[in-house]
Design an enzyme around this catalytic site. Structure first.
Site, PDB file in Angstrom:
ATOM      1  N   CYS A   1       0.629   1.968   9.302  1.00  0.00           N
ATOM      2  CA  CYS A   1       1.008   1.215   8.107  1.00  0.00           C
ATOM      3  C   CYS A   1       0.586  -0.241   8.294  1.00  0.00           C
ATOM      4  O   CYS A   1       0.658  -0.798   9.359  1.00  0.00           O
ATOM      5  CB  CYS A   1       2.498   1.349   7.804  1.00  0.00           C
ATOM      6  SG  CYS A   1       3.584   0.429   8.875  1.00  0.00           S
TER       7      CYS A   1
ATOM      8  N   CYS B   1       7.246  -7.117   6.702  1.00  0.00           N
ATOM      9  CA  CYS B   1       8.501  -6.604   7.256  1.00  0.00           C
ATOM     10  C   CYS B   1       9.023  -7.612   8.267  1.00  0.00           C
ATOM     11  O   CYS B   1       8.252  -8.213   9.011  1.00  0.00           O
ATOM     12  CB  CYS B   1       8.273  -5.254   7.940  1.00  0.00           C
ATOM     13  SG  CYS B   1       9.786  -4.551   8.632  1.00  0.00           S
TER      14      CYS B   1
ATOM     15  N   GLU C   1       0.814  -1.206   0.000  1.00  0.00           N
ATOM     16  CA  GLU C   1       0.000   0.000   0.000  1.00  0.00           C
ATOM     17  C   GLU C   1       0.852   1.262   0.000  1.00  0.00           C
ATOM     18  O   GLU C   1       2.016   1.257   0.383  1.00  0.00           O
ATOM     19  CB  GLU C   1      -0.923  -0.002   1.204  1.00  0.00           C
ATOM     20  CG  GLU C   1      -0.163  -0.106   2.496  1.00  0.00           C
ATOM     21  CD  GLU C   1      -1.059  -0.409   3.675  1.00  0.00           C
ATOM     22  OE1 GLU C   1      -1.994  -1.217   3.525  1.00  0.00           O
ATOM     23  OE2 GLU C   1      -0.825   0.172   4.731  1.00  0.00           O
TER      24      GLU C   1
ATOM     25  N   CYS D   1       3.526   8.397   0.718  1.00  0.00           N
ATOM     26  CA  CYS D   1       4.235   7.454   1.581  1.00  0.00           C
ATOM     27  C   CYS D   1       4.211   6.102   0.878  1.00  0.00           C
ATOM     28  O   CYS D   1       3.134   5.580   0.584  1.00  0.00           O
ATOM     29  CB  CYS D   1       3.507   7.411   2.926  1.00  0.00           C
ATOM     30  SG  CYS D   1       4.120   6.148   4.008  1.00  0.00           S
TER      31      CYS D   1
ATOM     32  N   CYS E   1       8.297  -4.673  14.835  1.00  0.00           N
ATOM     33  CA  CYS E   1       8.068  -3.650  15.873  1.00  0.00           C
ATOM     34  C   CYS E   1       6.680  -3.867  16.487  1.00  0.00           C
ATOM     35  O   CYS E   1       5.722  -4.138  15.773  1.00  0.00           O
ATOM     36  CB  CYS E   1       8.159  -2.250  15.287  1.00  0.00           C
ATOM     37  SG  CYS E   1       9.740  -1.931  14.495  1.00  0.00           S
TER      38      CYS E   1
ATOM     39  N   GLY F   1       7.444  -2.162   5.318  1.00  0.00           N
ATOM     40  CA  GLY F   1       8.797  -2.652   5.096  1.00  0.00           C
ATOM     41  C   GLY F   1       9.869  -1.745   5.662  1.00  0.00           C
ATOM     42  O   GLY F   1       9.633  -0.584   5.965  1.00  0.00           O
TER      43      GLY F   1
ATOM     44  N   CYS G   1       3.429  -1.923  15.324  1.00  0.00           N
ATOM     45  CA  CYS G   1       3.196  -1.840  13.880  1.00  0.00           C
ATOM     46  C   CYS G   1       2.490  -3.092  13.383  1.00  0.00           C
ATOM     47  O   CYS G   1       2.957  -4.204  13.628  1.00  0.00           O
ATOM     48  CB  CYS G   1       4.534  -1.681  13.177  1.00  0.00           C
ATOM     49  SG  CYS G   1       4.430  -1.854  11.401  1.00  0.00           S
TER      50      CYS G   1
HETATM   51  S1  SF4 Z   1       7.343  -1.647   8.833  1.00  0.00           S
HETATM   52 FE1  SF4 Z   1       8.619  -0.252  10.050  1.00  0.00          FE
HETATM   53  S2  SF4 Z   1       7.527  -0.021  11.990  1.00  0.00           S
HETATM   54 FE2  SF4 Z   1       6.670  -1.820  10.949  1.00  0.00          FE
HETATM   55  S3  SF4 Z   1       7.806  -3.596  11.752  1.00  0.00           S
HETATM   56 FE3  SF4 Z   1       8.879  -2.912   9.904  1.00  0.00          FE
HETATM   57  S4  SF4 Z   1      10.434  -1.496  10.611  1.00  0.00           S
HETATM   58 FE4  SF4 Z   1       8.977  -1.745  12.294  1.00  0.00          FE
END
Ligand code: SF4
Length: 349
Positions: A333, A115, A94, A108, A119, A160, A122
């Protein structure tokens, strides 16, 4: 069908010149093709009317030009638009268009499907890493959003960790910077990292871009909890890499600080933050945590945010409070993807 052919949107300007010289063509052909693809949005060689018919035929035998259309667009009351793209293998990513003052817009974009960094605040992190995006899949997010109006700034802050896909992200930056293409200056593009220290150093050596660091904590104990990457590259190492990152005159590193109620929003945190950033040309973005389904974390109290920001401002730091835009359309995100994939099972690859 198209797999054996070269997607020209995967090629940096240098790689495009090399590809064309392999066909016996001069450098100015690359400039013509870049203009067709990125300034006029053409995806068929037939439309490149200043190239001879024979050359167009030769190109279409060896190359193609990919394009992406959003499968889903969500619009928010504040003008934010979120696009969900389905990729050739059925995966989804996205992008978010964020309106800025006086008709400007920031896009963005995503650099990976999912990812690996996990985190805790997230949603994307909960999917794990599916794969890296190709350069073409990165720039196609920009091409698609530009069909709805100009994009002034680009931020790699979608799904990501861009530095975990360093080669393709650098290639995408070179494409975005191409004079005869989009011609974005490096000051208009920002890359946000969770803090992959060796790759930060390599990025600084290889290409100019604004750097944003997703910081979110002022002690290793808290940052280890929020961002597991901190166990590999703790704050001291991260800050050393920031201090050494090459900056142009007047350029600053942006530190993103998602404020989470009762976790990182105290005055003691503000005090530690001032110390951590000492000697770094820094700008701090304070972002209230956007509460979402499936997360136990909470947003900060408005008074805590105000007190935190005031503490920084009183010590001559640049500290900007960011409203999370697009509150009503899954702003954190990964949320749009999360919602879509709950509604419909992923297509078989
Ligand atoms: S996208 Fe960014 S905030 Fe989300 S887990 Fe990956 S590094 Fe962390």
């Amino acid at each position: 069908m198209t797999n054996h052919k070269t997607d020209l949107k995967n090629l940096t300007p240098d790689a495009l010149r090399e590809f064309l010289s392999g066909l016996g063509k001069e450098d100015f052909r690359a400039r013509q093709i870049l203009r067709w693809i990125y300034q006029r949005g053409v995806t068929s060689f037939d439309e490149m009317t200043d190239l001879s018919k024979d050359f167009r035929r030769e190109l279409s035998e060896r190359a193609w030009i990919s394009s992406m259309q959003p499968e889903l667009t969500e619009a928010s009351g504040d003008g934010t638009r979120k696009y969900l793209f389905r990729l050739e293998d059925g995966q989804t990513v996205e992008s978010v268009r964020i309106p800025m003052e006086s008709e400007r817009a920031t896009l963005c974009i995503s650099s990976q499907v999912g990812c690996a960094l996990g985190c805790s605040f997230c949603l994307t992190g909960t999917f794990g890493l599916m794969r890296n995006l190709e350069p073409a899949e990165i720039v196609n997010q920009v091409c698609a959003a530009m069909r709805e109006g100009p994009i002034n700034n680009i931020v790699f802050m979608g799904m990501g960790e861009p530095l975990h896909n360093l080669e393709n992200v650098i290639a995408a930056l070179e494409i975005l910077y191409a004079r005869d293409g989009f011609d974005y200056g490096p000051r208009r593009v920002t890359l946000s990292t969770a803090g992959l220290v060796p790759e930060m150093r390599e990025l600084g050596r290889r290409i100019r871009v604004n750097l944003a660091v997703s910081l979110n904590a002022t002690s290793d104990a808290v940052r280890n909890q929020l961002m597991p990457v901190n166990r590999r590259f703790p704050l001291a190492e991260l800050m050393a890499a920031c201090r050494e990152f090459p900056l142009a005159p007047r350029q600053r590193i942006t530190f993103e600080y998602i404020m989470i109620g009762g976790v990182n929003d105290s005055i003691a945190d503000a005090r530690r933050l001032v110390k951590l950033l000492h000697g770094i040309r820094a700008k701090v973005n304070l972002i209230p945590f956007n509460e979402h389904e499936g997360s136990a974390l909470r947003g900060p109290a408005p008074e805590a945010m105000t007190a935190f920001q005031t503490y920084l401002l009183d010590r001559d730091m640049v500290a900007i409070r960011r409203a999370s835009k697009g509150q009503d359309i899954s702003a954190a995100c990964g949320q749009l993807k999360g919602r879509l994939e709950r509604q419909q099972p992923a297509l078989p690859a």
